[in-house]
Design a protein around this motif. Structure first.
Motif, PDB file in Angstrom:
ATOM      1  N   THR A  74       0.835  -1.212   0.000  1.00  0.00           N
ATOM      2  CA  THR A  74       0.000   0.000   0.000  1.00  0.00           C
ATOM      3  C   THR A  74       0.864   1.255   0.000  1.00  0.00           C
ATOM      4  N   THR A  75       0.493   2.213  -0.852  1.00  0.00           N
ATOM      5  CA  THR A  75       1.201   3.496  -0.880  1.00  0.00           C
ATOM      6  C   THR A  75       0.269   4.607  -0.390  1.00  0.00           C
ATOM      7  N   GLY A  76       0.808   5.812  -0.313  1.00  0.00           N
ATOM      8  CA  GLY A  76      -0.001   6.956   0.115  1.00  0.00           C
ATOM      9  C   GLY A  76      -0.110   7.084   1.626  1.00  0.00           C
ATOM     10  N   ALA A 120       7.246  -1.740   1.048  1.00  0.00           N
ATOM     11  CA  ALA A 120       7.948  -1.019  -0.023  1.00  0.00           C
ATOM     12  C   ALA A 120       6.928  -0.426  -0.981  1.00  0.00           C
ATOM     13  N   GLY A 121       7.213   0.761  -1.442  1.00  0.00           N
ATOM     14  CA  GLY A 121       6.344   1.423  -2.420  1.00  0.00           C
ATOM     15  C   GLY A 121       6.422   0.767  -3.777  1.00  0.00           C
ATOM     16  N   ASN A 122       7.398  -0.110  -3.942  1.00  0.00           N
ATOM     17  CA  ASN A 122       7.502  -0.860  -5.192  1.00  0.00           C
ATOM     18  C   ASN A 122       8.239  -2.160  -4.904  1.00  0.00           C
ATOM     19  N   MET A 123       7.641  -3.281  -5.300  1.00  0.00           N
ATOM     20  CA  MET A 123       8.182  -4.604  -4.960  1.00  0.00           C
ATOM     21  C   MET A 123       9.034  -5.182  -6.092  1.00  0.00           C
ATOM     22  N   ALA A 179       4.464   8.215 -14.038  1.00  0.00           N
ATOM     23  CA  ALA A 179       3.203   8.117 -14.780  1.00  0.00           C
ATOM     24  C   ALA A 179       2.477   6.842 -14.366  1.00  0.00           C
ATOM     25  N   HIS A 180       1.172   6.965 -14.125  1.00  0.00           N
ATOM     26  CA  HIS A 180       0.329   5.827 -13.731  1.00  0.00           C
ATOM     27  C   HIS A 180      -1.044   5.922 -14.371  1.00  0.00           C
ATOM     28  N   HIS A 181      -1.774   4.825 -14.300  1.00  0.00           N
ATOM     29  CA  HIS A 181      -3.168   4.701 -14.768  1.00  0.00           C
ATOM     30  C   HIS A 181      -4.093   5.729 -14.091  1.00  0.00           C
ATOM     31  N   HIS A 182      -5.234   5.964 -14.724  1.00  0.00           N
ATOM     32  CA  HIS A 182      -6.121   7.023 -14.219  1.00  0.00           C
ATOM     33  C   HIS A 182      -6.908   6.654 -12.957  1.00  0.00           C
ATOM     34  N   HIS A 183      -6.769   5.421 -12.461  1.00  0.00           N
ATOM     35  CA  HIS A 183      -7.456   5.050 -11.207  1.00  0.00           C
ATOM     36  C   HIS A 183      -6.618   5.377  -9.968  1.00  0.00           C
ATOM     37  N   LYS A 184      -5.344   5.652 -10.171  1.00  0.00           N
ATOM     38  CA  LYS A 184      -4.450   5.805  -9.006  1.00  0.00           C
ATOM     39  C   LYS A 184      -4.875   6.997  -8.158  1.00  0.00           C
ATOM     40  N   VAL A 185      -4.927   6.794  -6.821  1.00  0.00           N
ATOM     41  CA  VAL A 185      -5.479   7.850  -5.955  1.00  0.00           C
ATOM     42  C   VAL A 185      -4.411   8.681  -5.231  1.00  0.00           C
ATOM     43  N   ASP A 186      -3.165   8.206  -5.194  1.00  0.00           N
ATOM     44  CA  ASP A 186      -2.137   8.945  -4.450  1.00  0.00           C
ATOM     45  C   ASP A 186      -1.062   9.495  -5.385  1.00  0.00           C
ATOM     46  N   ALA A 187      -0.523  10.651  -5.027  1.00  0.00           N
ATOM     47  CA  ALA A 187       0.575  11.258  -5.777  1.00  0.00           C
ATOM     48  C   ALA A 187       1.422  12.094  -4.818  1.00  0.00           C
ATOM     49  N   PRO A 188       2.761  12.144  -5.011  1.00  0.00           N
ATOM     50  CA  PRO A 188       3.507  11.316  -5.944  1.00  0.00           C
ATOM     51  C   PRO A 188       3.379   9.834  -5.568  1.00  0.00           C
ATOM     52  N   SER A 189       3.686   8.964  -6.493  1.00  0.00           N
ATOM     53  CA  SER A 189       3.611   7.529  -6.234  1.00  0.00           C
ATOM     54  C   SER A 189       4.579   7.136  -5.120  1.00  0.00           C
ATOM     55  N   GLY A 190       4.307   5.978  -4.535  1.00  0.00           N
ATOM     56  CA  GLY A 190       5.217   5.464  -3.504  1.00  0.00           C
ATOM     57  C   GLY A 190       6.617   5.277  -4.058  1.00  0.00           C
ATOM     58  N   THR A 191       6.687   4.842  -5.306  1.00  0.00           N
ATOM     59  CA  THR A 191       7.997   4.634  -5.948  1.00  0.00           C
ATOM     60  C   THR A 191       8.723   5.965  -6.125  1.00  0.00           C
ATOM     61  N   ALA A 192       7.991   6.982  -6.578  1.00  0.00           N
ATOM     62  CA  ALA A 192       8.614   8.292  -6.770  1.00  0.00           C
ATOM     63  C   ALA A 192       9.205   8.787  -5.451  1.00  0.00           C
ATOM     64  N   ILE A 208      -1.661   2.999 -17.845  1.00  0.00           N
ATOM     65  CA  ILE A 208      -0.206   2.941 -17.582  1.00  0.00           C
ATOM     66  C   ILE A 208       0.037   2.192 -16.268  1.00  0.00           C
ATOM     67  N   VAL A 209       0.824   1.151 -16.307  1.00  0.00           N
ATOM     68  CA  VAL A 209       1.054   0.320 -15.106  1.00  0.00           C
ATOM     69  C   VAL A 209       1.926   1.066 -14.098  1.00  0.00           C
ATOM     70  N   GLY A 210       2.998   1.701 -14.582  1.00  0.00           N
ATOM     71  CA  GLY A 210       3.859   2.449 -13.665  1.00  0.00           C
ATOM     72  C   GLY A 210       5.190   2.765 -14.339  1.00  0.00           C
ATOM     73  N   GLU A 211       5.492   4.048 -14.502  1.00  0.00           N
ATOM     74  CA  GLU A 211       6.745   4.447 -15.156  1.00  0.00           C
ATOM     75  C   GLU A 211       7.423   5.521 -14.298  1.00  0.00           C
ATOM     76  N   HIS A 212       8.720   5.394 -14.139  1.00  0.00           N
ATOM     77  CA  HIS A 212       9.457   6.333 -13.283  1.00  0.00           C
ATOM     78  C   HIS A 212      10.774   6.742 -13.929  1.00  0.00           C
ATOM     79  N   ASP A 213      10.996   8.056 -14.000  1.00  0.00           N
ATOM     80  CA  ASP A 213      12.275   8.602 -14.455  1.00  0.00           C
ATOM     81  C   ASP A 213      12.896   9.400 -13.315  1.00  0.00           C
ATOM     82  N   LEU A 244       4.857  -8.358 -11.917  1.00  0.00           N
ATOM     83  CA  LEU A 244       6.198  -8.214 -11.316  1.00  0.00           C
ATOM     84  C   LEU A 244       6.112  -7.711  -9.872  1.00  0.00           C
ATOM     85  N   PHE A 245       5.104  -6.881  -9.572  1.00  0.00           N
ATOM     86  CA  PHE A 245       4.929  -6.436  -8.176  1.00  0.00           C
ATOM     87  C   PHE A 245       4.475  -7.622  -7.316  1.00  0.00           C
ATOM     88  N   ALA A 246       3.582  -8.430  -7.882  1.00  0.00           N
ATOM     89  CA  ALA A 246       3.039  -9.572  -7.127  1.00  0.00           C
ATOM     90  C   ALA A 246       4.133 -10.607  -6.851  1.00  0.00           C
TER      91      ALA A 246
HETATM   92  O1  LIG Z   1      -0.930   2.308  -7.903  1.00  0.00           O
HETATM   93  C1  LIG Z   1      -0.193   1.644  -8.685  1.00  0.00           C
HETATM   94  O2  LIG Z   1      -0.650   1.072  -9.687  1.00  0.00           O
HETATM   95  C2  LIG Z   1       1.226   1.522  -8.376  1.00  0.00           C
HETATM   96  N1  LIG Z   1       1.642   1.960  -7.220  1.00  0.00           N
HETATM   97  C3  LIG Z   1       2.948   1.901  -6.715  1.00  0.00           C
HETATM   98  C4  LIG Z   1       3.468   3.306  -6.452  1.00  0.00           C
HETATM   99  O3  LIG Z   1       2.707   4.130  -5.899  1.00  0.00           O
HETATM  100  O4  LIG Z   1       4.614   3.590  -6.778  1.00  0.00           O
HETATM  101  C5  LIG Z   1       3.869   1.033  -7.509  1.00  0.00           C
HETATM  102  C6  LIG Z   1       3.616   0.957  -8.972  1.00  0.00           C
HETATM  103  O5  LIG Z   1       4.223   2.032  -9.604  1.00  0.00           O
HETATM  104  C7  LIG Z   1       2.138   0.828  -9.317  1.00  0.00           C
END
Ligand SMILES: O=C(O)C1=N[C@H](C(=O)O)C[C@H](O)C1
Ligand SMILES: NC(=O)C1=CN([C@@H]2O[C@H](COP(=O)(O)OP(=O)(O)OC[C@H]3O[C@@H](n4cnc5c(N)ncnc54)[C@H](O)[C@@H]3O)[C@@H](O)[C@H]2O)C=CC1
Length: 269
Positions: A102-104, A125-128, A157-170, A215-220, A241-243
């Motif tokens: 869980t993130t956020g 971890a914010g990313n497994m 960058a993430h899918h449009h359902h994601k509720v937290d920002a910045p992502s846990g990975t970021a 978008i599953v999850g992209e980080h720069d 890959l997270f699972a």
């Molecule tokens: O909500 C997601 O989908 C993801 N969340 C994690 C995050 O907040 O970084 C990990 C991954 O990027 C997908």
């Protein structure tokens, strides 16, 4: 025959919940012993395999987390911050390894995990994924090698359902960059530029969040200097890959002493 740890998946109907269930079922190292959803969810009381549109698995989705956890050696939890705090206390009561994706979570919420970690193993971890955790270590090294002539920006960058920002990975990447530079992220973090912001402050670590589509999850991590830029990039194209990382953490935690761990510990990076 070796003992296979029993795993409970919380948030069973979620994007990650369903991926985690498939991953445990595909594994010969663990057994699915429970599936938890929030009270009132229409999956509660149904066989989880049927609810997922497949064959019955003999595991009924429940909203009684403690009852489910008491039969398990590990709980894999990709839900929401308030739920995760509740599950931490219950997993500790059941002495089950608690893998938290869980993130956020706020700093205050993360601090509230400490009592549970006195009784059970918590891996959070914010990313497994292996790739992102490697990127965390690389980010720390690059940030340590470069001075503040290089501006650091984390773009995700993430899918449009994601509720937290910045992502846990970021945030993990931002923490790594700050650690490499020998500063505290809270002192240099620049989130949410809008309007007449003024020029960029030297030494700041900036964050940008893109939300769209599937978008599953992209980080720069961008290191922008005069006349040159370095970009460290991770692109996830499959939630599996997270699972897989989370299941690895659940198995790794079986013989560890109570405490708080992360994927850097699990992967030995
Ligand atoms: O909500 C997601 O989908 C993801 N969340 C994690 C995050 O907040 O970084 C990990 C991954 O990027 C997908
Ligand atoms: N650490 C990592 O590698 C990754 C972390 N995540 C994080 O995992 C979390 C979940 O992501 P998704 O699966 O995409 O979200 P989702 O919204 O699809 O799933 C969340 C699930 O949790 C359930 N839930 C919420 N409160 C609950 C409660 N009290 N009891 C039981 N179930 C409850 C919801 O009903 C839902 O089924 C997010 O915080 C996300 O950022 C996602 C992917 C990878």
């Amino acid at each position: 025959m070796t003992h296979k740890p029993g795993i409970v998946i919380t948030g069973a109907s979620g994007r990650m919940g369903q991926m985690l269930i498939k991953t445990v079922l595909d594994s010969d190292k663990a057994t699915l012993v429970g599936a938890v959803e929030r009270g009132g969810h229409d999956w509660v009381g149904r066989d989880v395999g049927e609810a997922m549109g497949g064959v019955p698995l003999g595991v009924t989705v429940t909203d009684d987390a403690l009852e489910a956890f008491s039969k398990a050696q590990a709980v894999i939890d990709f839900t929401a911050p308030e739920a995760t705090l509740e599950f931490a206390a219950l997993a500790a009561q059941a002495r089950a390894v608690h893998v938290i994706g869980t993130t956020g979570m706020t700093d205050e919420q993360i601090a509230q995990l400490a009592p549970a970690a006195r009784h059970a193993v918590i891996v959070r971890a914010g990313n497994m994924s292996l790739g992102v955790n490697l990127l965390v270590q690389l980010t720390k090294k690059v940030a340590a090698a470069l001075d503040e002539d290089f501006d650091i920006e984390v773009i995700e960058a993430h899918h449009h359902h994601k509720v937290d920002a910045p992502s846990g990975t970021a945030l993990m990447l931002g923490e790594a960059a700050a650690e490499g530079r020998g500063v505290k992220l809270a002192d240099v973090s620049d989130r949410g530029r809008d309007g007449i912001t003024g020029a960029r402050k030297r030494g700041d670590i900036g964050f940008t969040a893109i939300r769209g589509g599937d978008i599953v999850g992209e980080h720069d991590v961008l290191f922008a200097g005069a006349g040159e830029r370095i970009v460290l990039r991770h692109m996830a194209t499959d939630r599996a890959l997270f699972a897989r990382g989370a299941l690895k953490a659940a198995l790794w935690g079986q013989d560890k002493s109570p405490g708080e761990y992360d994927m850097i510990d699990v992967l030995g990076l």
